[in-house]
Design a protein around this motif. Structure first.
Motif, PDB file in Angstrom:
ATOM      1  N   ASN A   5       0.835  -1.191   0.000  1.00 51.22           N
ATOM      2  CA  ASN A   5       0.000   0.000   0.000  1.00 51.22           C
ATOM      3  C   ASN A   5       0.876   1.249   0.000  1.00 51.22           C
ATOM      4  O   ASN A   5       2.089   1.158   0.132  1.00 51.22           O
ATOM      5  CB  ASN A   5      -0.995   0.011   1.164  1.00 51.22           C
ATOM      6  CG  ASN A   5      -0.309  -0.064   2.497  1.00 51.22           C
ATOM      7  OD1 ASN A   5       0.757   0.510   2.678  1.00 51.22           O
ATOM      8  ND2 ASN A   5      -0.902  -0.806   3.430  1.00 51.22           N
ATOM      9  N   TYR A   6       0.258   2.373  -0.196  1.00 51.19           N
ATOM     10  CA  TYR A   6       0.967   3.652  -0.155  1.00 51.19           C
ATOM     11  C   TYR A   6       0.402   4.452   1.010  1.00 51.19           C
ATOM     12  O   TYR A   6      -0.811   4.429   1.237  1.00 51.19           O
ATOM     13  CB  TYR A   6       0.746   4.439  -1.454  1.00 51.19           C
ATOM     14  CG  TYR A   6       1.626   3.987  -2.591  1.00 51.19           C
ATOM     15  CD1 TYR A   6       2.711   4.750  -2.996  1.00 51.19           C
ATOM     16  CD2 TYR A   6       1.371   2.802  -3.259  1.00 51.19           C
ATOM     17  CE1 TYR A   6       3.523   4.333  -4.037  1.00 51.19           C
ATOM     18  CE2 TYR A   6       2.177   2.370  -4.296  1.00 51.19           C
ATOM     19  CZ  TYR A   6       3.249   3.145  -4.681  1.00 51.19           C
ATOM     20  OH  TYR A   6       4.053   2.740  -5.710  1.00 51.19           O
ATOM     21  N   GLN A   7       1.287   5.137   1.724  1.00 58.37           N
ATOM     22  CA  GLN A   7       0.772   5.944   2.815  1.00 58.37           C
ATOM     23  C   GLN A   7       0.671   7.395   2.346  1.00 58.37           C
ATOM     24  O   GLN A   7       1.601   7.921   1.728  1.00 58.37           O
ATOM     25  CB  GLN A   7       1.697   5.851   4.014  1.00 58.37           C
ATOM     26  CG  GLN A   7       0.961   6.241   5.281  1.00 58.37           C
ATOM     27  CD  GLN A   7       1.802   5.943   6.505  1.00 58.37           C
ATOM     28  OE1 GLN A   7       2.883   6.501   6.655  1.00 58.37           O
ATOM     29  NE2 GLN A   7       1.286   5.081   7.367  1.00 58.37           N
ATOM     30  N   THR A   9      -0.007  11.322   3.491  1.00 61.50           N
ATOM     31  CA  THR A   9      -0.030  12.219   4.657  1.00 61.50           C
ATOM     32  C   THR A   9      -0.470  13.601   4.214  1.00 61.50           C
ATOM     33  O   THR A   9       0.038  14.152   3.234  1.00 61.50           O
ATOM     34  CB  THR A   9       1.389  12.319   5.270  1.00 61.50           C
ATOM     35  OG1 THR A   9       1.846  11.006   5.552  1.00 61.50           O
ATOM     36  CG2 THR A   9       1.369  13.141   6.552  1.00 61.50           C
ATOM     37  N   THR A  16      -2.840  10.742   8.382  1.00 59.74           N
ATOM     38  CA  THR A  16      -2.330   9.774   7.402  1.00 59.74           C
ATOM     39  C   THR A  16      -3.389   8.704   7.130  1.00 59.74           C
ATOM     40  O   THR A  16      -4.269   8.458   7.952  1.00 59.74           O
ATOM     41  CB  THR A  16      -1.058   9.051   7.892  1.00 59.74           C
ATOM     42  OG1 THR A  16      -1.385   8.342   9.070  1.00 59.74           O
ATOM     43  CG2 THR A  16       0.092  10.000   8.131  1.00 59.74           C
ATOM     44  N   SER A  17      -3.288   8.103   5.961  1.00 56.89           N
ATOM     45  CA  SER A  17      -4.131   6.930   5.682  1.00 56.89           C
ATOM     46  C   SER A  17      -3.410   6.049   4.673  1.00 56.89           C
ATOM     47  O   SER A  17      -2.516   6.514   3.955  1.00 56.89           O
ATOM     48  CB  SER A  17      -5.506   7.342   5.152  1.00 56.89           C
ATOM     49  OG  SER A  17      -5.363   7.979   3.926  1.00 56.89           O
ATOM     50  N   ASP A  18      -3.781   4.775   4.676  1.00 52.22           N
ATOM     51  CA  ASP A  18      -3.171   3.816   3.754  1.00 52.22           C
ATOM     52  C   ASP A  18      -4.026   3.679   2.520  1.00 52.22           C
ATOM     53  O   ASP A  18      -5.234   3.436   2.626  1.00 52.22           O
ATOM     54  CB  ASP A  18      -3.039   2.440   4.419  1.00 52.22           C
ATOM     55  CG  ASP A  18      -1.934   2.455   5.457  1.00 52.22           C
ATOM     56  OD1 ASP A  18      -1.012   3.266   5.311  1.00 52.22           O
ATOM     57  OD2 ASP A  18      -2.029   1.668   6.418  1.00 52.22           O
TER      58      ASP A  18
END
Ligand code: CMC
Length: 432
Positions: A5-7, A9, A16-18
């Motif tokens: 996944n990519y984080q 911000t 933040t979220s994935d």
């Protein structure tokens, strides 16, 4: 392996979220941004859909860097060499190459739907004799929904199948009627004893007052061109068909939208524009002047038949069509075709030019296709119709795939609004 996944911000709030990554069977992974607005209150911005996957599909794969085109996994070069347009149509629609019996049934279904309603045929009389055939074809295809009510329930798989047979069978008849109307010649009815491309040639070139024999070389050349044009994943016209179809619009309306979208010179209309450009260039001496114009940002001129959104290498279809030009022109005894010679020379010059090299601009499918269509006697105004005719199979396959997908919902892009903010109405007397 842990799911990738990519984080993301938000630099202002630190939130933040994935964002999960989804992988296909081949090709780049995609970042699933469906929760982006919910979690961060932002949309993505990608005008022209340069990096946006609008759907998941199992039909066609392109690797633009390597110049690869696969229909349902099969390289287009192998299909061009060994298959036929009818077999490729079955493959695109059903996902697998047909067994002999299944192909026979499919071909028979297509052959038995070739006639169009006589009333629909009379629509052509309403068009001016010099109407562009694409205008006639898109209008008549859209009008088909007024005739075939018996099979237009898009939620019924059998209705979808009958629609597929009808449109694939009738589009050559409609194209030929548009051609005959332009010429002022009587319409020629389809012949179900002929194969798909021979029947098309018959309807184009036969006249009631003289016998007409279809030349098998012509039919083979057309069949090959149709294989190469049959599908090209989420191009502008296919995306148009998907978008129109996602509203639940009847399938003839969706295909007609695809016909209309395909007519632009940046898309299917390029084959017509290439021949106009070659005629304008005239002789090899003028090539440097036109190449310079194509590079000049203050001029609107582009080398038609060059460049592609996805291919940053040779379009594999262009290579095949260039080879076919050599063979077909030789077989027809027209090897000394000046426009083909000019096109070859233009390709050579452009491929050595720093501007084209740096931007990875190569000949695309349309660079040579018009030369073959011309050699077959098909008039220039019909070139884009030929493209639309072959691409109908791809459009139908994509429409079918979308409608059968339980997760399908209306396509509704978002926007970055840059117009005026809310303001109050002023009375006309108070305006400057
Ligand atoms: N002649 C000159 N310069 C070109 C050409 C061309 N044919 N195509 C692209 N460029 C330049 C363009 O000006 C840009 O330069 P810069 O980076 O300096 O601004 C750069 O190459 C990238 O081009 P783009 O316009 O951003 O690329 P795109 O992906 O938006 O457009 C295209 C793709 C096919 C519309 C375009 O290459 C084009 O207009 N080609 C000519 C029309 C044509 O042959 N169309 C048929 C496409 S294949 C069949 C189909 O899709 O139906």
């Amino acid at each position: 392996m842990a799911p990738k996944n990519y984080q993301l911000t938000d630099s202002a709030t630190g939130k933040t979220s994935d964002l999960p990554v989804r992988s296909g069977t081949i090709g780049p992974d995609v970042l699933d941004v469906a929760t982006l607005y919910r979690d961060h209150g932002v949309f993505t911005f990608d005008p022209g859909f340069g990096v946006t996957a609008a759907c998941e599909s199992r039909i066609t794969y392109i690797d633009g860097d390597e110049g690869v085109l696969l229909y349902r996994g099969y390289p287009v070069e192998q299909l061009a060499e060994k298959s036929s347009f009818m077999e490729v149509s079955y493959l695109l629609l059903h996902g697998e190459l047909p067994a002999r019996k299944d192909l026979d049934i499919f071909v028979s279904n297509i052959r038995h739907h070739t006639m169009i309603n006589e009333t629909l045929l009379r629509f052509f009389n309403g068009f001016h004799h010099n109407a562009h055939p694409m205008a006639m074809v898109s209008a008549v295809v859209a009008s088909m929904s007024a005739f075939y009510h018996d099979s237009m329930d898009i939620n019924n798989p059998r209705h979808r199948e009958i629609f597929a047979h009808r449109i694939i069978a009738k589009i050559p008849t409609i194209a030929a009627a548009a051609h005959k109307h332009s010429l002022g010649q009587p319409f020629v009815y389809p012949r179900n004893d002929l194969d798909y491309c021979s029947n098309l040639l018959h309807m184009f070139f036969a006249v009631p007052c003289a016998p007409y024999r279809v030349d098998p070389i012509y039919a083979q050349a057309l069949d090959l061109l149709f294989i190469l044009h049959a599908d090209h994943e989420q191009n502008a016209s296919t995306s148009t068909v998907r978008l129109a179809g996602s509203t639940g619009a009847n399938p003839y309306a969706a295909i007609s939208a695809g016909v209309s979208a395909s007519g632009g010179p940046a898309h299917g209309g390029a084959n017509e524009a290439v021949l106009e450009m070659l005629e304008e260039i005239g002789t090899a001496d003028n090539i440097p002047k036109y190449v310079a114009m194509a590079k000049d940002k203050s001029s609107h001129f582009r080398l038609m038949g060059f460049g592609h959104r996805v291919y940053k290498n040779f379009d594999p279809r262009a290579r095949l069509i260039r080879e076919m030009c050599h063979k077909v022109l030789a077989k027809l005894g027209r090897s000394d075709n000046p426009l083909f010679e000019l096109a070859l020379r233009l390709e050579e010059v452009a491929l050595k030019d720093e501007y084209f090299v740096a931007r990875k601009l190569y000949p695309n499918v349309d660079f040579y296709s018009g030369i073959i269509y011309s050699a077959l006697g098909i008039p220039r105004s019909m070139f884009t119709v030929m493209f639309a005719l072959a691409r109908t199979v791809g459009w139908v396959a994509h429409w079918q795939e979308m409608i059968a997908d339980p997760a399908m919902r209306i396509s509704r892009p978002r926007q970055l609004y840059s117009g005026p903010k809310r303001r109050d109405y002023t009375d006309i007397a108070g305006r400057a």
